[in-house]
Design an enzyme around this catalytic site. Structure first.
Site, mmCIF file in Angstrom:
data_model
loop_
_atom_site.group_PDB
_atom_site.id
_atom_site.type_symbol
_atom_site.label_atom_id
_atom_site.label_comp_id
_atom_site.label_asym_id
_atom_site.label_seq_id
_atom_site.Cartn_x
_atom_site.Cartn_y
_atom_site.Cartn_z
ATOM 1 N N LYS A 179 0.828 -1.199 0.000
ATOM 2 C CA LYS A 179 0.000 0.000 0.000
ATOM 3 C C LYS A 179 0.874 1.267 0.000
ATOM 4 C CE LYS A 179 -3.048 -3.033 -0.133
ATOM 5 N NZ LYS A 179 -4.297 -3.354 0.478
HETATM 6 C C1 LIG Z 1 -5.217 -4.541 0.767
HETATM 7 C C2 LIG Z 1 -6.634 -4.258 0.803
HETATM 8 C C3 LIG Z 1 -7.436 -4.645 1.884
HETATM 9 C C4 LIG Z 1 -6.907 -5.448 3.038
HETATM 10 O O1 LIG Z 1 -5.897 -4.768 3.727
HETATM 11 P P1 LIG Z 1 -5.019 -5.540 4.810
HETATM 12 O O2 LIG Z 1 -4.360 -4.427 5.584
HETATM 13 O O3 LIG Z 1 -4.031 -6.365 4.053
HETATM 14 O O4 LIG Z 1 -5.919 -6.342 5.652
HETATM 15 C C5 LIG Z 1 -8.770 -4.287 1.857
HETATM 16 N N1 LIG Z 1 -9.303 -3.611 0.834
HETATM 17 C C6 LIG Z 1 -8.571 -3.234 -0.227
HETATM 18 C C7 LIG Z 1 -9.204 -2.459 -1.352
HETATM 19 C C8 LIG Z 1 -7.216 -3.552 -0.287
HETATM 20 O O5 LIG Z 1 -6.494 -3.207 -1.361
#
Ligand SMILES: *Cc1c(COP(=O)(O)O)cnc(C)c1O
Length: 379
Positions: A179
């Site tokens: 992210k």
């Molecule tokens: C990565 C992601 C998640 C989950 O995030 P985590 O921190 O890995 O649990 C949820 N929604 C979207 C759109 C994502 O890209």
């Protein structure tokens, strides 16, 4: 070339060193500092560090009291966690198709899927591009629904000048390494609603309320806390957020120019309503081209491309449990089968961008030839 690389340097090490030296490793001062920075960024009253965006989304549903018999409208083109948490609460996910220009929830399709059992909407700010929130908020207000923004990929992105994650009742962020900024694993919730904040605070920490030296358990809660070791990473990462996003917007502009002339490739663009932060650089291929083969050929050239993200309705669990068939949500199905995420991160050089674009150009020439061969055979 790697798909993604987090930006980590001595600043993160220094922050972590302080936590390790303090001997206090679970949620504490550093996570609190991260929470203050998130509250400031989003202009919200309350921010909570969480163990992931998945637990953030889940606890948001719990705080809203969503459970069996309730329906939650979820953007279909997303990492499945967005819908999985609805299932975990015993509620029914109602999947909503997307708009292909932005890969985000289509407000008209949202409106068509509202029923008497609808309780909440989870729009997704896909790859750092805000969903079109005004019409979504309007639907929510008309029907008395809550909004949980899945801003996992959109820390620092904006909608009409407002930060993504700050528009709904609750906003959820992710600090997974792919992210915008990362703590290894981690996430956060922001909100302005005191009653939701109070529930989140208690339920994140086993349901305990402090009374003097120890706790009294008011609910059967969770352990969804963010460790202070990770909170420290987040503090350092937050300081870099604005410059990382600015850098990536510049790189995205360059890469867009390099690939926009390639036949069959539609690069991502800023939406009319805000600043895309390009957490991922996801292109959409023309119909009829073999996306999987394009990804494979890119990988053969040492370029770690992958699909954009998933169409939830096309996943076996959702087909088995809720009777969806692939293509029921046609635009999301198209995005699932035709999108490609190219390597994209702040440290990429001009040469890196040119390397990716040049390889894509050659691979796409091949893609048109395979298509011709296939259609000749079929004809
Ligand atoms: C990565 C992601 C998640 C989950 O995030 P985590 O921190 O890995 O649990 C949820 N929604 C979207 C759109 C994502 O890209």
């Amino acid at each position: 070339m790697r798909l993604h690389l987090p930006s980590i340097d001595h600043e993160e090490l220094e922050e972590i060193r302080e936590v390790l030296a303090s001997g206090y490793l679970t949620q504490g001062a550093k996570t609190q500092e991260l929470e203050q920075a998130l509250a400031k960024l989003t202009g919200k009253e309350f921010a909570f560090g969480m163990s992931s965006c998945t637990t953030a989304l889940h606890l948001s549903l719990v705080a809203l009291g969503i459970g069996p018999g309730d329906e939650v409208l979820v953007a279909d083109f997303t990492f499945p966690a967005t819908a999985n948490v609805v299932v975990q609460q015993g509620a029914t996910p109602v999947l909503v198709d997307i708009d292909l220009d932005t890969f985000t929830m289509d407000p008209d399709n949202l409106r068509a899927r509202i029923t008497g059992r609808s309780k909440a909407i989870i729009p997704v700010h896909a790859f750092g591009c805000s969903a079109d929130m005004d019409p979504i908020v309007q639907v929510a207000e008309e029907h008395g629904l809550a909004i949980i923004e899945d801003a996992a990929c959109a820390i620092g992105a904006t909608y009409k000048g407002r930060p993504c994650g700050s528009i709904g009742d609750l906003g959820c962020f992710s600090f997974h390494p792919r992210k915008v900024i990362t703590t290894g694993e981690g996430g956060a919730i922001v909100t302005d609603r005191p009653e939701l904040a109070e529930r989140i605070q208690i339920l994140r920490n086993h349901g305990g309320v402090r009374t003097g030296y120890w706790y009294q358990y008011e609910a059967a809660g969770f352990n969804y806390r963010l460790s202070d070791v990770l909170g420290a990473l987040g503090v350092a990462q937050m300081r870099k957020l604005a410059s990382l996003n600015a850098q990536k917007r510049t790189l995205a502009k360059q890469l867009r120019e390099l690939v926009s002339e390639i036949p069959g490739v539609r690069p991502p663009m800023d939406p009319p309503w805000g600043d895309h932060i390009y957490q991922s650089f996801v292109i959409l291929l023309d119909e009829g081209l073999d996306r999987d083969r394009v990804v494979k050929e890119l990988r053969n050239r040492d370029i770690e491309a992958t699909l954009g993200t998933y169409a939830v309705h096309a996943q076996p669990f959702y087909q088995r449990e809720y009777g969806y068939a692939t293509g029921d949500l046609p635009r999301s199905a198209g995005a699932f089968s035709r999108s490609v995420a190219l390597p994209f991160y702040a440290q990429m050089t001009d040469e890196d961008l040119e390397f990716v674009a040049a390889a894509l150009k050659i691979v796409m020439q091949g893609a048109w030839k395979w298509r011709q061969r296939l259609s000749t055979r079929a004809g």
